[in-house]
Design an enzyme around this catalytic site. Structure first.
Site, short mmCIF file in Angstrom:
data_model
loop_
_atom_site.label_atom_id
_atom_site.label_comp_id
_atom_site.label_asym_id
_atom_site.label_seq_id
_atom_site.Cartn_x
_atom_site.Cartn_y
_atom_site.Cartn_z
N GLU A 64 47.52 67.51 50.84
CA GLU A 64 47.90 67.96 52.34
C GLU A 64 46.99 67.98 53.36
O GLU A 64 46.72 68.98 54.23
CB GLU A 64 48.72 69.32 52.14
CG GLU A 64 49.75 69.22 51.08
CD GLU A 64 50.31 70.59 50.72
OE1 GLU A 64 49.88 71.63 51.33
OE2 GLU A 64 51.26 70.64 49.95
N HIS A 98 50.43 74.20 55.07
CA HIS A 98 50.91 73.56 54.01
C HIS A 98 51.88 72.42 54.23
O HIS A 98 52.24 72.30 55.56
CB HIS A 98 51.91 74.22 52.63
CG HIS A 98 51.00 75.15 52.08
ND1 HIS A 98 50.36 74.54 51.07
CD2 HIS A 98 50.48 76.53 52.24
CE1 HIS A 98 49.99 75.72 50.52
NE2 HIS A 98 49.68 76.81 51.03
N GLU A 113 54.77 75.72 56.56
CA GLU A 113 54.96 74.35 55.95
C GLU A 113 55.48 73.16 56.88
O GLU A 113 56.62 72.99 57.50
CB GLU A 113 56.11 74.25 54.85
CG GLU A 113 55.91 74.99 53.61
CD GLU A 113 55.32 74.28 52.51
OE1 GLU A 113 55.22 72.84 52.62
OE2 GLU A 113 55.05 74.81 51.44
ZN LIG Z 1 50.93 73.04 49.84
#
Ligand SMILES: [Zn+2]
Length: 229
Positions: free
Chosen positions: A44, A150, A203
């Site tokens: 990521e 993330h 996220e």
């Molecule tokens: Zn992650």
């Protein structure tokens, strides 16, 4: 827009990775209220680039005095292109939460595919040097809240629905959730919940660095300059 390079930042080493890479953070000038952590999962890297660009689009004096920043908590994973660290351990399943488990966890290459691949959680809770260093930093700095970056699940996860989490959800249009939708034993968020530490997981959606940089660098800049809640 003023810009400078990351090389000029006064980064401090808080530990070493499995492969000996320095684990670096930008400490706050005052007591740490908010710690922002990117690059926990090595696949990521968009989180690292976006956070770095946000910092590098500010003058040093613009940075809020109480925010600490980790651009990459898993440098070996980013170098290897792997979710886990160089031992193949998912650092976000290696934290000493009560529900840490030795059985392998699972991950997917793509969020919209069913294939689940096994990934290690470590021979013991907090077995990995990256986890140990981050835990020690959390212990010594005692931030009031932690924001981790993330991807690519496109949501904001905070069981407390804290003001900062609500603000990120409002600004991005991402859903604010209290859980990610599956069990995460040994995760940093689970560990934090046991300590009543506010832990926000942002996220990012499954986009590349280019669009994420355009949409999220301004938001991250608002956070690190203290313009957000
Ligand atoms: Zn992650």
């Amino acid at each position: 827009m003023a810009r400078r390079t990351a090389i000029n930042l006064d980064l401090i080493e808080y530990g070493r990775s499995v492969h000996g890479a320095p684990l670096l953070w930008l400490p706050p000038r005052e007591r740490c209220d908010l710690l922002i952590v990117a690059g926990i999962h090595g696949e990521e890297p968009e989180t690292t680039v976006t956070l770095s660009r946000a910092v590098r689009s500010c003058e040093a004096t613009e940075l809020a005095p109480d925010i600490g920043i980790i651009f990459c908590a898993n440098p070996d994973g980013v170098a290897l292109g792997t979710r886990g660290n160089a031992n193949g351990v998912d650092l976000n399943r290696n934290f000493p939460a009560a529900n840490w488990q030795s059985d392998p966890s699972s991950c997917r290459w793509h969020a919209d595919e069913e294939e689940a691949l096994p990934i290690g959680t470590g021979p013991a809770a907090a077995s990995e040097p990256e986890s140990q260093a981050l835990l020690a930093l959390l212990e010594t700095t005692a931030p009031a809240q932690v924001l981790t970056l993330h991807g690519p699940l496109a949501c904001v996860d905070d069981p407390e629905h804290s003001p900062l989490a609500r603000w990120i959800a409002d600004q991005t249009g991402l859903p604010l959730v209290g859980e990610i939708g599956y069990e995460t034993p040994g995760s940093m968020g689970t560990w934090a919940a046991e300590r009543e530490l506010t832990w926000i997981t942002w996220e990012f959606p499954p986009h590349g660095i280019e669009p994420l940089s355009k949409s999220y660098v301004p938001l991250l800049k608002s956070i690190i300059t203290g313009a957000s809640p």
